[in-house]
Design an enzyme around this catalytic site. Structure first.
Site, PDB file in Angstrom:
ATOM      1  N   ASP A 316       0.988  -1.354   0.419  1.00 10.13           N
ATOM      2  CA  ASP A 316      -0.024   0.032   0.511  1.00 10.13           C
ATOM      3  C   ASP A 316       1.345   1.442   0.172  1.00 10.13           C
ATOM      4  O   ASP A 316       1.618   1.359   0.258  1.00 10.13           O
ATOM      5  CB  ASP A 316      -0.921  -0.115   0.946  1.00 10.13           C
ATOM      6  CG  ASP A 316      -2.558   1.021   1.145  1.00 10.13           C
ATOM      7  OD1 ASP A 316      -2.561   1.876  -0.381  1.00 10.13           O
ATOM      8  OD2 ASP A 316      -3.344   0.895   1.405  1.00 10.13           O
ATOM      9  N   GLU A 507     -10.883   6.543   3.826  1.00 14.75           N
ATOM     10  CA  GLU A 507     -10.001   5.965   4.489  1.00 14.75           C
ATOM     11  C   GLU A 507     -10.446   6.403   5.951  1.00 14.75           C
ATOM     12  O   GLU A 507     -11.199   5.959   6.246  1.00 14.75           O
ATOM     13  CB  GLU A 507      -8.928   6.295   4.018  1.00 14.75           C
ATOM     14  CG  GLU A 507      -8.647   5.629   3.268  1.00 14.75           C
ATOM     15  CD  GLU A 507      -6.773   5.091   2.454  1.00 14.75           C
ATOM     16  OE1 GLU A 507      -5.697   5.041   2.877  1.00 14.75           O
ATOM     17  OE2 GLU A 507      -6.818   5.693   1.320  1.00 14.75           O
TER      18      GLU A 507
HETATM   19  C1  BGC Z   1      -4.175   9.419  -1.816  1.00 11.97           C
HETATM   20  C2  BGC Z   1      -4.479   8.249  -1.544  1.00 11.97           C
HETATM   21  C3  BGC Z   1      -3.244   8.421  -0.778  1.00 11.97           C
HETATM   22  C4  BGC Z   1      -3.328   9.466   0.869  1.00 11.97           C
HETATM   23  C5  BGC Z   1      -2.611   8.877   1.715  1.00 11.97           C
HETATM   24  C6  BGC Z   1      -3.757  10.808  -1.559  1.00 11.97           C
HETATM   25  O1  BGC Z   1      -3.380  11.932  -1.647  1.00 11.97           O
HETATM   26  O2  BGC Z   1      -4.154   9.538  -3.510  1.00 11.97           O
HETATM   27  O3  BGC Z   1      -4.319   7.151  -2.443  1.00 11.97           O
HETATM   28  O4  BGC Z   1      -3.995   6.953   0.484  1.00 11.97           O
HETATM   29  O5  BGC Z   1      -2.767  10.446  -0.548  1.00 11.97           O
HETATM   30  O6  BGC Z   1      -2.104   9.955   2.457  1.00 11.97           O
HETATM   31  C1  BGC Z   2      -5.095   2.807  -0.388  1.00  9.92           C
HETATM   32  C2  BGC Z   2      -5.546   2.388  -1.165  1.00  9.92           C
HETATM   33  C3  BGC Z   2      -5.385   3.118  -2.356  1.00  9.92           C
HETATM   34  C4  BGC Z   2      -4.062   3.245  -2.472  1.00  9.92           C
HETATM   35  C5  BGC Z   2      -3.670   3.865  -4.078  1.00  9.92           C
HETATM   36  C6  BGC Z   2      -3.911   3.975   0.115  1.00  9.92           C
HETATM   37  O1  BGC Z   2      -3.638   5.110   1.086  1.00  9.92           O
HETATM   38  O2  BGC Z   2      -4.879   2.600   1.016  1.00  9.92           O
HETATM   39  O3  BGC Z   2      -6.825   1.217  -0.613  1.00  9.92           O
HETATM   40  O4  BGC Z   2      -5.711   1.890  -3.279  1.00  9.92           O
HETATM   41  O5  BGC Z   2      -3.738   4.272  -1.312  1.00  9.92           O
HETATM   42  O6  BGC Z   2      -4.896   5.391  -3.538  1.00  9.92           O
END
Ligand code: BGC
Ligand code: BGC
Length: 612
Positions: A316, A507
């Site tokens: 991840d 999330e």
């Molecule tokens: C991304 C996510 C990621 C998150 C974590 C975002 O900018 O689009 O995919 O999970 O940052 O900080």
């Molecule tokens: C998330 C994933 C996601 C990835 C990329 C992460 O923060 O937990 O589910 O695929 O970001 O955006």
């Protein structure tokens, strides 16, 4: 810039040259190298390609970098294996913008490197490709769990693949195979159900749809079964992550529980693997206090040996880093040794290459392990036909937001709605002359679509084109019926539809302490003004509505339906019957969260749903 560690690596010849060469097959005369010859078996092509790669090239293939962190030549200079876009979009997200970004990086990989190894471009197409402006946004997975129709989910997978592949995206980080045990989790809506049988069957259906029958088809997109394992079983309060807010459940810890693992959490992965899932993403969370990213027993022994997974494992987002927050190099080494084949770095490609190169030189990671990881990644690239067809098929562009896909989204919305209460006001009768559609989710595409829509967290407002609930009802109402978007100054309204929703989140930012739905207060303003009131709950999970029940004559759970608000009108007017069933238990109050004590009945149990 090439780092010192990589130069040393190249000079010492540490790398593929140490590996016994495999018998070199002869390419047909039109190819310089055997790996370029599509008529040869994939394992021979992989062997040949590996034999031309130095260790630093291989380490590059193991890196996945987010697009915003790349400078123009990084893909070719660093031999990156993959580029991703996280929750956000490129520019305004139009098909043209996506196409130009994916094509630019692919061109670098294919035309500007010695061996021309294509990248795979990955995104979170978790409810359709929600970051593609004008694309079809389907209900989030929880709504599809309510519909529980594998054929529908397979068709949605196919439609999503066409729209993503049209702009050069051949990899999606979906489906989510979590079993949310505590619905306060901000990712509850990304899961299909609390019933592992439903999760397994819909997850496999989605994978069949998105990957299609033939991975070399230009409209085939590889799936990611995620997040392995226990992402939805963490204990409230066990998370130490802080992004925007203190996370409560997301990225937390699941206490060791072999029976839960065997009987509940692993079966959906077995079905996903049997359906051919080419990638699996590791969960941010911990199992018995150990980060899964560093857990070889789970990521290699269980996933590969017990379940028979043959694709590649991706970390991840910076997930490896959490193993040892004080030591990046150690974190990466442990992550790769645990079984992660491609690392979603995602920011600093050079730091990653340097770290893994040093571990290789120092003997903490073996060249055999690196070869194994790269072999898996290259195998999938060959399986997808990317060496022969690295660019998208332009005829697919017509599928983006097409009438056919919109009709599918509408069908999905109608099938996903669950009727919780009805004293007879539904279906809306033709005798209703005035209908007021009010509430914060009545006319708000962003709320209707939820997180992972144009941006990671999503937003309220007109973030994407589509039909809102108000617009769907207005279009459907018979001539002569007045549809209002607010209460008139005086007088009674025949039917008030109050659409009330959660603000979008993604999330752990969506981890909730109270499962409250503040917008419910709109019901108080309707008292004494409506002959009948229908409450439509737009949410990513069951929320606490018990006190509002007495203020509505009918209650509908609409989840996060996406672009096709007309599908809500279809069931409210009775053009399509309600068939959705609750995919999760709906608590009466917080004492029933995470679960009700025995003998204490839920407000509505999993499987509940009225019809007409
Ligand atoms: C991304 C996510 C990621 C998150 C974590 C975002 O900018 O689009 O995919 O999970 O940052 O900080
Ligand atoms: C998330 C994933 C996601 C990835 C990329 C992460 O923060 O937990 O589910 O695929 O970001 O955006």
């Amino acid at each position: 810039m090439i780092s010192a560690a990589i130069l040393v690596l190249a000079a010492t010849g540490c790398g593929s040259k140490d590996v016994a060469p495999s018998p070199t097959p002869s390419p047909s005369p039109s190819f310089e190298f055997p790996y370029q010859d599509p008529s040869l078996p994939i394992d021979q092509r992989v062997d040949d390609l590996l034999s031309h790669m130095a260790a630093e090239d291989k380490i590059g293939q193991m890196a996945q970098i987010e697009e915003g962190s790349l400078s123009p030549d990084d893909v070719s200079d660093l031999w990156l294996g993959s580029v991703l876009h996280g929750g956000g979009t490129v520019g305004t997200g139009t098909p043209d913008e996506w196409l130009s970004v994916t094509a630019e990086h692919q061109r670098e990989a294919v035309e500007d490197t010695r061996l021309g190894i294509p990248i795979i471009y990955g995104v979170d197409a978790v409810h359709g490709f929600g970051a593609l402006y004008g694309g079809t946004v389907f209900p989030h997975q929880i709504g599809l769990g309510a519909a529980n129709d594998p054929d529908l989910v397979e068709r949605i997978g196919r439609a999503t693949a066409e729209e993503a592949a049209a702009v050069g995206v051949r990899w999606t980080f979906s489906p989510v195979l979590a079993i949310p045990s505590d619905i306060r989790w901000g990712r509850t809506y990304e899961a299909y159900s609390q019933d592992p049988v439903i999760v397994a069957s819909l997850g496999a259906a989605y994978i069949r749809g998105i990957q299609g029958d033939d991975l070399t088809d230009p409209a085939s997109v590889i799936a990611t079964a995620k997040h392995f394992i226990g992402d939805g079983s963490t204990v409230y309060g066990s998370s130490t992550q802080f992004i925007v807010q203190q996370y409560l459940l997301d990225q937390g810890n699941t206490p060791a529980n072999p029976a839960l693992l065997r009987d509940v959490l692993l079966p959906p992965y077995q079905d996903a693997i049997d359906a051919g899932a080419r990638t699996v993403m590791v969960s941010f969370s911990s199992w018995d206090g150990v980060k899964i990213h560093g857990n070889q027993a789970l990521v290699t022994d269980t996933l590969r040996e017990d379940l028979g997974f043959t694709g590649f494992v991706v970390s991840d987002w910076a997930g490896c880093d959490h193993i040892n927050p004080d030591d990046f190099q150690d974190s990466i080494a442990r992550c790769v040794n645990a079984g992660v084949d491609m690392v979603m770095v995602p920011y600093d490609a050079e730091a990653f290459k340097e770290a893994l190169s040093l571990s290789l030189m120092g003997g903490d990671v073996s060249i055999d392990r690196i070869d194994e990881a790269v072999r898996r990644i290259l195998t999938v690239k060959f399986e997808m036909g990317l060496f022969e067809n690295p660019y998208p098929d332009p005829t697919l562009l017509d599928t983006i937001g097409s009438a056919e896909h919109r009709a599918l989204a509408r069908e999905a919305v109608a099938k996903s709605l669950v009727l919780l209460e009805n004293d007879g006001v539904l279906p809306l009768s033709d005798s209703a002359q005035t209908i007021a559609v009010v509430g914060n989710a009545a006319d708000d595409m962003g709320i209707q679509a939820g997180g992972w829509t144009m941006s990671w967290q999503g937003d309220s407002g007109p973030v994407i084109p589509g039909t809102t609930i108000l617009e769907g009802i207005t279009e459907r109402a018979e001539a002569g019926v007045t549809v209002l978007d607010e209460l008139p100054d005086s007088g009674m309204v025949d039917v008030c539809v109050a659409a009330v929703g959660e603000r979008p989140y993604a999330e752990g930012v969506g981890d909730s302490t109270d499962l409250a739905l503040p917008g419910l207060s709109v019901l108080d303003t309707l008292e004494g003004r409506c002959d009948s009131t229908v409450l439509v709950v737009v949410s990513g999970r069951p929320v606490i509505i018990t006190d509002a029940l007495g203020k509505a004559d009918a209650v509908v759970a609409a989840w996060l339906p996406g672009t096709a608000g007309e599908g809500v009108a279809d069931v409210l007017f009775g053009d399509v019957p309600f068939t959705g069933r609750l995919p999760m238990n709906w608590p009466r109050d917080l004492s029933q969260v995470p679960s009700a004590s025995s003998g204490d009945e839920y407000l509505y149990p999993i499987g509940y749903g009225l019809t007409y």
